[in-house]
Design a protein around this motif. Sequence first.
Motif, mmCIF file in Angstrom:
data_model
loop_
_atom_site.group_PDB
_atom_site.id
_atom_site.type_symbol
_atom_site.label_atom_id
_atom_site.label_comp_id
_atom_site.label_asym_id
_atom_site.label_seq_id
_atom_site.Cartn_x
_atom_site.Cartn_y
_atom_site.Cartn_z
ATOM 1 N N SER A 131 40.172 53.345 38.124
ATOM 2 C CA SER A 131 39.505 52.021 38.276
ATOM 3 C C SER A 131 38.818 52.052 39.284
ATOM 4 N N ASN A 132 37.792 51.003 39.278
ATOM 5 C CA ASN A 132 36.757 49.757 40.216
ATOM 6 C C ASN A 132 37.087 48.825 40.894
ATOM 7 N N LEU A 133 38.137 48.876 41.705
ATOM 8 C CA LEU A 133 38.387 47.390 41.787
ATOM 9 C C LEU A 133 37.643 46.467 42.410
ATOM 10 N N GLU A 134 36.793 46.684 43.447
ATOM 11 C CA GLU A 134 35.500 46.420 43.781
ATOM 12 C C GLU A 134 35.003 45.381 42.457
ATOM 13 N N ALA A 135 34.654 46.421 41.670
ATOM 14 C CA ALA A 135 33.612 46.242 40.397
ATOM 15 C C ALA A 135 34.428 45.168 39.684
ATOM 16 N N GLY A 136 35.684 45.382 39.265
ATOM 17 C CA GLY A 136 36.455 44.426 38.856
ATOM 18 C C GLY A 136 36.584 43.040 39.628
ATOM 19 N N THR A 137 36.600 42.749 40.495
ATOM 20 C CA THR A 137 36.594 41.820 41.478
ATOM 21 C C THR A 137 35.047 41.000 41.081
ATOM 22 N N ARG A 138 34.810 41.740 41.542
ATOM 23 C CA ARG A 138 32.686 41.487 40.896
ATOM 24 C C ARG A 138 32.791 40.377 39.805
ATOM 25 N N TYR A 139 33.543 41.276 39.046
ATOM 26 C CA TYR A 139 33.299 40.786 37.174
ATOM 27 C C TYR A 139 34.183 40.066 36.633
ATOM 28 N N VAL A 140 35.182 39.385 37.723
ATOM 29 C CA VAL A 140 36.050 38.533 37.601
ATOM 30 C C VAL A 140 35.279 37.372 38.078
ATOM 31 N N LEU A 141 34.899 37.066 39.530
ATOM 32 C CA LEU A 141 34.028 36.336 39.587
ATOM 33 C C LEU A 141 32.328 35.571 39.276
ATOM 34 N N LYS A 142 32.021 37.167 38.461
ATOM 35 C CA LYS A 142 31.704 36.827 37.358
ATOM 36 C C LYS A 142 31.484 36.007 36.223
ATOM 37 N N THR A 143 32.011 35.822 35.842
ATOM 38 C CA THR A 143 32.824 35.590 34.799
ATOM 39 C C THR A 143 33.214 34.013 34.754
ATOM 40 N N HIS A 144 33.554 33.506 36.219
ATOM 41 C CA HIS A 144 34.006 32.053 36.287
ATOM 42 C C HIS A 144 32.510 31.342 36.703
ATOM 43 N N LYS A 145 31.765 31.947 37.042
ATOM 44 C CA LYS A 145 30.518 31.524 37.709
ATOM 45 C C LYS A 145 30.709 31.560 39.363
ATOM 46 N N VAL A 146 31.500 32.529 40.311
ATOM 47 C CA VAL A 146 31.339 31.960 41.159
ATOM 48 C C VAL A 146 31.018 32.870 41.999
ATOM 49 N N LYS A 147 30.028 32.214 43.236
ATOM 50 C CA LYS A 147 29.796 32.919 44.229
ATOM 51 C C LYS A 147 30.249 34.021 45.040
ATOM 52 N N PRO A 148 30.720 35.423 45.352
ATOM 53 C CA PRO A 148 31.910 35.530 45.994
ATOM 54 C C PRO A 148 31.492 34.705 47.514
ATOM 55 N N ALA A 149 30.308 34.514 47.980
ATOM 56 C CA ALA A 149 30.692 33.347 49.212
ATOM 57 C C ALA A 149 31.741 32.713 48.829
ATOM 58 N N ASP A 150 31.187 31.778 47.561
ATOM 59 C CA ASP A 150 32.133 30.495 47.510
ATOM 60 C C ASP A 150 33.187 30.593 47.785
ATOM 61 N N PHE A 151 33.096 31.722 47.327
ATOM 62 C CA PHE A 151 35.267 31.907 46.593
ATOM 63 C C PHE A 151 35.619 32.098 47.841
ATOM 64 N N ILE A 152 35.594 32.662 48.710
ATOM 65 C CA ILE A 152 35.540 33.036 49.943
ATOM 66 C C ILE A 152 35.809 32.179 51.247
ATOM 67 N N ALA A 153 34.753 31.309 51.448
ATOM 68 C CA ALA A 153 35.465 29.983 52.126
ATOM 69 C C ALA A 153 36.156 29.455 51.325
ATOM 70 N N SER A 154 35.899 29.231 49.952
ATOM 71 C CA SER A 154 37.091 28.080 49.403
ATOM 72 C C SER A 154 38.731 28.631 49.738
ATOM 73 N N PHE A 155 38.808 30.013 50.061
ATOM 74 C CA PHE A 155 39.706 30.504 50.316
ATOM 75 C C PHE A 155 40.679 30.376 51.691
ATOM 76 N N LYS A 156 39.677 29.895 52.666
ATOM 77 C CA LYS A 156 39.823 30.014 53.743
ATOM 78 C C LYS A 156 40.204 28.804 53.607
#
Length: 131
Positions: A61-86
């Motif tokens: 399985s592709n971890l990166e594709a799974g990560t993109r799918y999770v963020l997409k289902t939560h309607k969160v952009k990767p950059a927003d997730f990273i900034a919020s995480f930091k």
Amino acid sequence: MEIDNQQVMKKIIFVFILIFMVSCGGNYIDKPENLVPKDQMAEILADLAINDQATFMYPNSNLEAGTRYVLKTHKVKPADFIASFKYYVVTEKMNGIAEDAQEIVLEKDPKADQYVKDQLKKDGNVPGFAR
């Protein structure tokens, strides 16, 4: 053995700068413009932890594709997730969010409860959750 004064001065200046940075109160990071709310962040982390465990069960399985799918289902952009995480890490709020995420995982999969307890007894750490 000759002592290089310039090297010593650089080290002393570095120590003073480090002390100054640590001693200054206040926030070290600005609040992101599109900060992901804590409860949504916990849900995302729970889904990412489940996705991470799926890669162990299904090695192709592709971890990166799974990560993109999770963020997409939560309607969160990767950059927003990273900034919020930091932001949550620097402001020391991530531990509470990670604990909430762990509870969400246990609600989704009650069988995981014994696994989590065993891991905590074993080494105090649950894979997929930083403590």
